[in-house]
Design a protein around this motif. Structure first.
Motif, PDB file in Angstrom:
ATOM      1  N   HIS A   1       0.865  -1.185   0.000  1.00  0.00           N
ATOM      2  CA  HIS A   1       0.000   0.000   0.000  1.00  0.00           C
ATOM      3  C   HIS A   1       0.901   1.235   0.000  1.00  0.00           C
ATOM      4  N   PRO A   2       1.387   1.640  -1.183  1.00  0.00           N
ATOM      5  CA  PRO A   2       2.350   2.760  -1.229  1.00  0.00           C
ATOM      6  C   PRO A   2       1.845   4.015  -0.527  1.00  0.00           C
ATOM      7  N   GLU A   3       0.550   4.252  -0.594  1.00  0.00           N
ATOM      8  CA  GLU A   3       0.011   5.458   0.022  1.00  0.00           C
ATOM      9  C   GLU A   3       0.143   5.446   1.540  1.00  0.00           C
ATOM     10  N   LEU A   4       0.372   4.254   2.121  1.00  0.00           N
ATOM     11  CA  LEU A   4       0.480   4.147   3.570  1.00  0.00           C
ATOM     12  C   LEU A   4       1.921   4.218   4.069  1.00  0.00           C
ATOM     13  N   VAL A   5       2.872   4.414   3.150  1.00  0.00           N
ATOM     14  CA  VAL A   5       4.258   4.609   3.580  1.00  0.00           C
ATOM     15  C   VAL A   5       4.809   5.944   3.092  1.00  0.00           C
ATOM     16  N   ASP A   6       3.994   6.678   2.374  1.00  0.00           N
ATOM     17  CA  ASP A   6       4.440   7.954   1.803  1.00  0.00           C
ATOM     18  C   ASP A   6       4.263   9.067   2.826  1.00  0.00           C
ATOM     19  N   SER A   7       5.102   9.049   3.835  1.00  0.00           N
ATOM     20  CA  SER A   7       5.043  10.037   4.903  1.00  0.00           C
ATOM     21  C   SER A   7       6.417  10.154   5.524  1.00  0.00           C
ATOM     22  N   ALA A   8       6.772  11.352   5.938  1.00  0.00           N
ATOM     23  CA  ALA A   8       8.063  11.555   6.601  1.00  0.00           C
ATOM     24  C   ALA A   8       8.098  10.860   7.951  1.00  0.00           C
ATOM     25  N   TYR A   9       6.938  10.517   8.507  1.00  0.00           N
ATOM     26  CA  TYR A   9       6.916   9.763   9.763  1.00  0.00           C
ATOM     27  C   TYR A   9       7.312   8.305   9.551  1.00  0.00           C
ATOM     28  N   VAL A  10       7.199   7.833   8.298  1.00  0.00           N
ATOM     29  CA  VAL A  10       7.394   6.418   7.991  1.00  0.00           C
ATOM     30  C   VAL A  10       8.685   6.169   7.226  1.00  0.00           C
ATOM     31  N   SER A  11       8.936   6.954   6.184  1.00  0.00           N
ATOM     32  CA  SER A  11      10.013   6.648   5.249  1.00  0.00           C
ATOM     33  C   SER A  11      10.955   7.839   5.080  1.00  0.00           C
ATOM     34  N   PRO A  12      12.255   7.552   4.884  1.00  0.00           N
ATOM     35  CA  PRO A  12      13.182   8.643   4.570  1.00  0.00           C
ATOM     36  C   PRO A  12      13.049   9.055   3.111  1.00  0.00           C
ATOM     37  N   ALA A  13      13.624  10.172   2.769  1.00  0.00           N
ATOM     38  CA  ALA A  13      13.651  10.581   1.365  1.00  0.00           C
ATOM     39  C   ALA A  13      14.463   9.565   0.570  1.00  0.00           C
ATOM     40  N   PRO A  14      14.143   9.372  -0.713  1.00  0.00           N
ATOM     41  CA  PRO A  14      14.923   8.434  -1.531  1.00  0.00           C
ATOM     42  C   PRO A  14      16.413   8.766  -1.467  1.00  0.00           C
ATOM     43  N   GLY A  15      17.202   7.719  -1.245  1.00  0.00           N
ATOM     44  CA  GLY A  15      18.644   7.894  -1.162  1.00  0.00           C
ATOM     45  C   GLY A  15      19.158   8.288   0.209  1.00  0.00           C
ATOM     46  N   ALA A  16      18.254   8.483   1.170  1.00  0.00           N
ATOM     47  CA  ALA A  16      18.665   8.919   2.510  1.00  0.00           C
ATOM     48  C   ALA A  16      18.508   7.811   3.544  1.00  0.00           C
ATOM     49  N   GLU A  17      18.535   6.560   3.100  1.00  0.00           N
ATOM     50  CA  GLU A  17      18.343   5.452   4.033  1.00  0.00           C
ATOM     51  C   GLU A  17      19.549   5.304   4.968  1.00  0.00           C
ATOM     52  N   ASP A  18      19.263   4.810   6.164  1.00  0.00           N
ATOM     53  CA  ASP A  18      20.295   4.651   7.189  1.00  0.00           C
ATOM     54  C   ASP A  18      20.087   3.295   7.876  1.00  0.00           C
ATOM     55  N   PRO A  19      20.661   2.220   7.319  1.00  0.00           N
ATOM     56  CA  PRO A  19      20.452   0.879   7.888  1.00  0.00           C
ATOM     57  C   PRO A  19      20.896   0.756   9.338  1.00  0.00           C
ATOM     58  N   CYS A  20      21.920   1.489   9.739  1.00  0.00           N
ATOM     59  CA  CYS A  20      22.363   1.412  11.140  1.00  0.00           C
ATOM     60  C   CYS A  20      21.294   1.960  12.077  1.00  0.00           C
ATOM     61  N   ALA A  21      20.663   3.057  11.675  1.00  0.00           N
ATOM     62  CA  ALA A  21      19.572   3.607  12.487  1.00  0.00           C
ATOM     63  C   ALA A  21      18.413   2.617  12.566  1.00  0.00           C
ATOM     64  N   TRP A  22      18.131   1.948  11.442  1.00  0.00           N
ATOM     65  CA  TRP A  22      17.052   0.966  11.428  1.00  0.00           C
ATOM     66  C   TRP A  22      17.342  -0.198  12.381  1.00  0.00           C
ATOM     67  N   ASP A  23      18.578  -0.654  12.412  1.00  0.00           N
ATOM     68  CA  ASP A  23      18.947  -1.719  13.342  1.00  0.00           C
ATOM     69  C   ASP A  23      18.761  -1.261  14.788  1.00  0.00           C
ATOM     70  N   ARG A  24      19.086  -0.006  15.068  1.00  0.00           N
ATOM     71  CA  ARG A  24      18.870   0.501  16.427  1.00  0.00           C
ATOM     72  C   ARG A  24      17.391   0.500  16.772  1.00  0.00           C
ATOM     73  N   TYR A  25      16.570   0.892  15.798  1.00  0.00           N
ATOM     74  CA  TYR A  25      15.128   0.886  16.070  1.00  0.00           C
ATOM     75  C   TYR A  25      14.622  -0.532  16.343  1.00  0.00           C
ATOM     76  N   LEU A  26      15.041  -1.497  15.536  1.00  0.00           N
ATOM     77  CA  LEU A  26      14.579  -2.872  15.735  1.00  0.00           C
ATOM     78  C   LEU A  26      15.017  -3.410  17.090  1.00  0.00           C
ATOM     79  N   ASP A  27      16.212  -3.057  17.518  1.00  0.00           N
ATOM     80  CA  ASP A  27      16.648  -3.487  18.848  1.00  0.00           C
ATOM     81  C   ASP A  27      15.728  -2.903  19.920  1.00  0.00           C
ATOM     82  N   TYR A  28      15.334  -1.648  19.728  1.00  0.00           N
ATOM     83  CA  TYR A  28      14.407  -0.985  20.655  1.00  0.00           C
ATOM     84  C   TYR A  28      13.060  -1.703  20.673  1.00  0.00           C
ATOM     85  N   ARG A  29      12.516  -1.963  19.480  1.00  0.00           N
ATOM     86  CA  ARG A  29      11.234  -2.677  19.409  1.00  0.00           C
ATOM     87  C   ARG A  29      11.320  -4.044  20.073  1.00  0.00           C
TER      88      ARG A  29
END
Length: 423
Positions: A142-170
């Motif tokens: 559902h692309p319309e449900l991820v098209d938000s700055a609360y959900v996704s970074p701008a194209p090319g601005a991904e940060d896998p290390c930050a994502w790993d930190r979030y998953l550890d938190y969850r």
């Protein structure tokens, strides 16, 4: 995961969406995503969340009177605000609101004291966590449900290390819930925002299985859940796995003061009967006010549904799915030994009730709740095709509000003819 027998027996659960979004009565965390209000204004609701009328024991008594076997509370919605005293950060109602209480702990104790199974809702997503909007779903359903700055970074601005930190938190928060509260059920949500691999779902499922092997999980633990969760509408065909219909009493999950479109008791009885007749559970949603009190219109409907369930308990508790479509015009259930068939008639039968394809002889037919016996007879039948069973309509005094149930005592386990007749 492993499904537990209590789930199929429960039939009815109560889904409680309670959080800071109830202060201004906005559409839960979606007020952020849909830009109903600015982030700063949304978060100011923390200051108004008092839980001054929150009485978990009163909730539990109401849910028990409604006939529920379990309840599910939003321990953390998409806004990331925890309703328990999490040690992982300070974004909780314990530390950041006037409530200052561990609401999950009180809820868990009260539900168990009333004999109800304990469910906790937890969203994988967290639109307030600084590391959350750090990777993009590779193929969002559902692309319309991820098209938000609360959900996704701008194209090319991904940060896998930050994502790993979030998953550890969850993962650490899920561990807290499992070890502190030992929930009977975990109701995950928010799964559409990432792929199963991105969520590390296999690892999370293993954590749940290792720490709490008896905890039931819904299908939003992508690929590892115990049951399906259709939402806000009955499926035409029952899922092939255990399942649960989640449905709101009005049109909103959380408290919305201007949403007066409450379903009637009769409608809720129909939803419930149709659901259990197809072998599922109904998870019925209510949204308490910010002070923790449940809206009177919603409480009245829970009480009304409970009245119907108590009168027809034999057709509900311990029952399994009844007749397939086409054998009876209405839902039905079957006793555990498959020797008593319960026909649910929403509208008063005007003359006869007909059942097609029933091979069994019928020993006795009575009205559930009054015990009045009804005459019955068969017509037709040829070779392998059984005749039609006709049951005299119950008298007016035997009719139950919202739906009358007829109990057909069979001469053995239910046998049905499902063929197409003689060529």
């Amino acid at each position: 995961m492993t499904m537990q027998p209590w789930f199929a027996e429960a039939k009815l659960g109560i889904f409680v969406h309670y959080g800071i979004y109830s202060v201004e009565g906005v559409p839960e965390s979606w007020a952020l995503f849909d830009q109903v209000m600015p982030h700063e204004q949304y978060m100011r609701q923390l200051d108004g969340f008092t839980a001054s009328g929150f009485d978990a024991a009163s909730w539990a008594r109401l849910f028990a009177r409604a006939g529920a076997g379990y309840a599910v509370l939003t321990a953390r919605h998409h806004d990331g605000v925890a309703l328990w005293d999490t040690r992982l950060g300070d974004l909780s109602v314990v530390r950041r609101t006037p409530a200052g209480r561990d609401l999950v702990a009180e809820y868990v104790e009260a539900m168990r004291d009333e004999g109800l199974r304990v469910g906790l809702y937890y969203s994988h997503s967290d639109w307030n966590h600084p590391d959350y909007a750090s990777v993009r779903h590779p193929r969002p359903p559902h692309p319309e449900l991820v098209d938000s700055a609360y959900v996704s970074p701008a194209p090319g601005a991904e940060d896998p290390c930050a994502w790993d930190r979030y998953l550890d938190y969850r993962d650490d928060q899920v561990r807290e819930l499992l070890t502190r509260f030992r929930p009977d059920l975990l109701w995950f949500d928010g799964e559409w925002e990432r792929s199963g691999d991105q969520w590390r779902m296999s690892e999370l499922a293993r954590t749940v299985r290792d720490l709490a092997p008896d905890t039931v999980c819904n299908s939003r633990l992508l690929g590892h859940g115990d049951y399906a969760t259709p939402e806000q509408g009955l499926p035409v065909s029952a899922p092939r796995t255990p399942w649960e219909l989640c449905l709101t009493v009005n049109d909103s999950w959380g408290y919305r003061p201007y949403d007066a479109n409450h379903k009637s008791v009769g409608q809720l009885v129909r939803y419930f009967a149709e659901t259990i007749g197809m072998g599922g559970n109904l998870l019925l949603g209510v949204g308490p006010r910010a002070d923790g009190s449940i809206v009177e219109d919603q409480a009245e409907r829970l009480e009304g549904l409970g009245d119907w369930i108590r009168r027809h308990s034999a057709a509900v508790h311990g029952s399994v799915a009844g007749l397939p479509p086409g054998h009876h015009y209405g839902p039905s259930t079957l006793s555990p030994d498959r020797r008593t068939l319960y026909l649910i008639c929403f509208d008063p039968p005007s003359e006869m009730v007909c059942v097609r394809g029933l091979r069994n002889a019928v020993r006795r037919i009575s009205v559930l709740g009054t015990g009045t016996e009804l005459a019955h007879r068969r017509t037709g039948g040829l070779h392998d095709v059984p005749g039609d069973l006709w049951v005299d309509a119950p008298a007016t005094g035997d009719l139950a509000p919202h739906g009358t149930v007829l109990a057909l005592e069979l001469d053995g386990e239910l046998e049905l003819y499902t063929g197409q007749g003689r060529d």
